[in-house]
Design a protein around this motif. Structure first.
Motif, PDB file in Angstrom:
ATOM      1  N   GLU A  48       0.829  -1.208   0.000  1.00 54.40           N
ATOM      2  CA  GLU A  48       0.000   0.000   0.000  1.00 54.40           C
ATOM      3  C   GLU A  48       0.864   1.259   0.000  1.00 54.40           C
ATOM      4  O   GLU A  48       0.345   2.370   0.130  1.00 54.40           O
ATOM      5  CB  GLU A  48      -0.918  -0.005   1.229  1.00 54.40           C
ATOM      6  CG  GLU A  48      -1.833  -1.213   1.334  1.00 54.40           C
ATOM      7  CD  GLU A  48      -2.810  -1.287   0.184  1.00 54.40           C
ATOM      8  OE1 GLU A  48      -3.221  -0.221  -0.311  1.00 54.40           O
ATOM      9  OE2 GLU A  48      -3.150  -2.415  -0.226  1.00 54.40           O
ATOM     10  N   TYR A 176      -1.882  -2.345  10.456  1.00 57.17           N
ATOM     11  CA  TYR A 176      -2.573  -1.125  10.875  1.00 57.17           C
ATOM     12  C   TYR A 176      -1.615  -0.020  11.292  1.00 57.17           C
ATOM     13  O   TYR A 176      -1.823   1.162  10.958  1.00 57.17           O
ATOM     14  CB  TYR A 176      -3.532  -1.435  12.023  1.00 57.17           C
ATOM     15  CG  TYR A 176      -4.319  -0.226  12.476  1.00 57.17           C
ATOM     16  CD1 TYR A 176      -5.480   0.154  11.807  1.00 57.17           C
ATOM     17  CD2 TYR A 176      -3.886   0.555  13.551  1.00 57.17           C
ATOM     18  CE1 TYR A 176      -6.201   1.275  12.207  1.00 57.17           C
ATOM     19  CE2 TYR A 176      -4.595   1.674  13.954  1.00 57.17           C
ATOM     20  CZ  TYR A 176      -5.748   2.033  13.283  1.00 57.17           C
ATOM     21  OH  TYR A 176      -6.442   3.149  13.676  1.00 57.17           O
ATOM     22  N   THR A 179      -0.392   1.647   8.134  1.00 52.38           N
ATOM     23  CA  THR A 179      -1.345   2.277   7.216  1.00 52.38           C
ATOM     24  C   THR A 179      -2.468   3.038   7.909  1.00 52.38           C
ATOM     25  O   THR A 179      -3.184   3.801   7.262  1.00 52.38           O
ATOM     26  CB  THR A 179      -1.992   1.208   6.319  1.00 52.38           C
ATOM     27  OG1 THR A 179      -2.764   0.317   7.135  1.00 52.38           O
ATOM     28  CG2 THR A 179      -0.919   0.409   5.573  1.00 52.38           C
ATOM     29  N   SER A 181      -5.140   1.754   8.838  1.00 52.46           N
ATOM     30  CA  SER A 181      -6.381   1.210   8.296  1.00 52.46           C
ATOM     31  C   SER A 181      -6.318  -0.312   8.381  1.00 52.46           C
ATOM     32  O   SER A 181      -5.258  -0.883   8.643  1.00 52.46           O
ATOM     33  CB  SER A 181      -6.584   1.645   6.839  1.00 52.46           C
ATOM     34  OG  SER A 181      -5.570   1.093   6.007  1.00 52.46           O
ATOM     35  N   SER A 183      -8.456  -3.984   6.568  1.00 54.73           N
ATOM     36  CA  SER A 183      -9.440  -4.426   5.570  1.00 54.73           C
ATOM     37  C   SER A 183      -9.703  -5.911   5.748  1.00 54.73           C
ATOM     38  O   SER A 183      -8.926  -6.638   6.364  1.00 54.73           O
ATOM     39  CB  SER A 183      -8.920  -4.160   4.153  1.00 54.73           C
ATOM     40  OG  SER A 183      -7.817  -5.012   3.866  1.00 54.73           O
TER      41      SER A 183
END
Length: 315
Positions: A48, A176, A179, A181, A183
């Motif tokens: 990412e 996490y 980023t 975030s 998913s």
């Protein structure tokens, strides 16, 4: 098991004195279960475009310290409950064979958790303080795994707990903090790694099945019996590799991840190694192969993600 002189048992297990005593206490063959999830989660984050080496290093060290502390609590509480003796196979043996004070082992475990907590403060301050909540829960379960009034390790839920916290949770946290975030893809990708980590515990319980049953444990290996446990180990291996293949075919994992199947030979060796064996010492190679399956699979998965970062390859 008939009583074996302490020195003869140490010789049979190829155990040496000095620094080796403390190294065995860490149960180094289990520490890859701490490294692999951090590596996978961090490489998923790298895809990412987000990777912070300081956070990666802190998370890796903290994860290893928590795993080592869990091993020490296991050593301490099994000794206190009278489950370990000088003839026990698969333990560090620092207390029952090397004469290290139980209090020293417990204090060292708490010290490791203390250092992991300090690293946790750095990780949280650089990412999110919600990580502290998850981290504390993980450390609590690490303690309750063999500590407390009803140790998880003595129940059929040991493999599930180990796989969840040492696999999915650590992969999720590692992703996490890089980023900020999370998913469903990350959670699903973590499942095979979690299975392999749970398999390490399953192999340990297959080896210790008879002694554990005599001491009142109710592990999956005891419930399934020797042959049933071997079939279950084979089944979870098949599930992990099948999920990996499906994720490659649907594009959730890059085509490079096919290299994870190089670890399949270790899995086959692990299953075959338990067949026909009855004595704990005879099953040690099979348990080692199970741990190596997790290590090789996890490293290859992480490397496949890293390679894909520079050389994209998809179906």
């Amino acid at each position: 098991m008939s009583s074996i002189p302490k020195q003869n048992m140490k010789a049979s297990l190829n155990e040496r004195d000095g620094f080796q005593v403390w190294w065995r206490l860490l149960r180094p063959h289990t520490l890859t279960a701490a490294f692999v999830p951090v590596f996978i989660g961090s490489m998923l984050a790298a895809l990412e475009g987000s990777i912070h080496l300081g956070l990666f290093t802190a998370m890796l060290i903290a994860s290893i310290l928590i795993q080592a502390a869990t091993n020490m609590f296991n050593e301490y509480f099994d000794y206190v409950r009278g489950l370990d003796n000088e003839n026990s196979v698969g333990i560090g043996g620092a207390i029952v064979r090397d004469g290290i004070s139980p209090k020293v082992v417990k204090s060292l475990a708490y010290s490791f958790l203390g250092v992991a907590t300090l690293l946790g403060f750095y990780i949280c301050s650089s990412s999110s303080w919600w990580i502290a909540v998850i981290g504390l829960i993980s450390m609590l379960f690490g303690y309750l795994y063999t500590g407390g009034p009803s140790p998880i390790a003595y129940t059929p839920f040991g493999e599930l707990t180990a796989g969840l916290f040492m696999g999915t949770v650590i992969i999720g946290i590692s992703y996490y903090i890089q980023t900020l975030s999370i998913s469903w893809d990350v959670i699903i990708i973590s499942i095979p790694a979690a299975i392999f980590i749970g398999a390490i515990l399953l192999s340990n319980n297959i080896r210790d099945r008879v002694g554990d049953a005599e001491n009142g444990r109710k592990t999956l290996a005891i419930l399934f019996g020797h042959q049933g446990s071997i079939r279950f180990l084979m089944t979870v291996f098949i599930l992990a590799y099948s999920l990996t293949l499906i994720m490659i075919l649907v594009g959730m994992l890059p085509l490079w991840s096919i290299i994870t199947f190089l670890s399949l030979m270790k899995a086959i060796k692990a299953v075959r190694g338990f067949v026909g064996e009855k004595q704990p010492l005879e099953m040690m190679p099979a348990m080692k192969a199970t741990a190596q399956t997790n290590t090789v699979y996890g490293i290859l998965l992480g490397l496949s993600l890293l390679i894909h970062l520079y050389i994209p390859l998809t179906l």
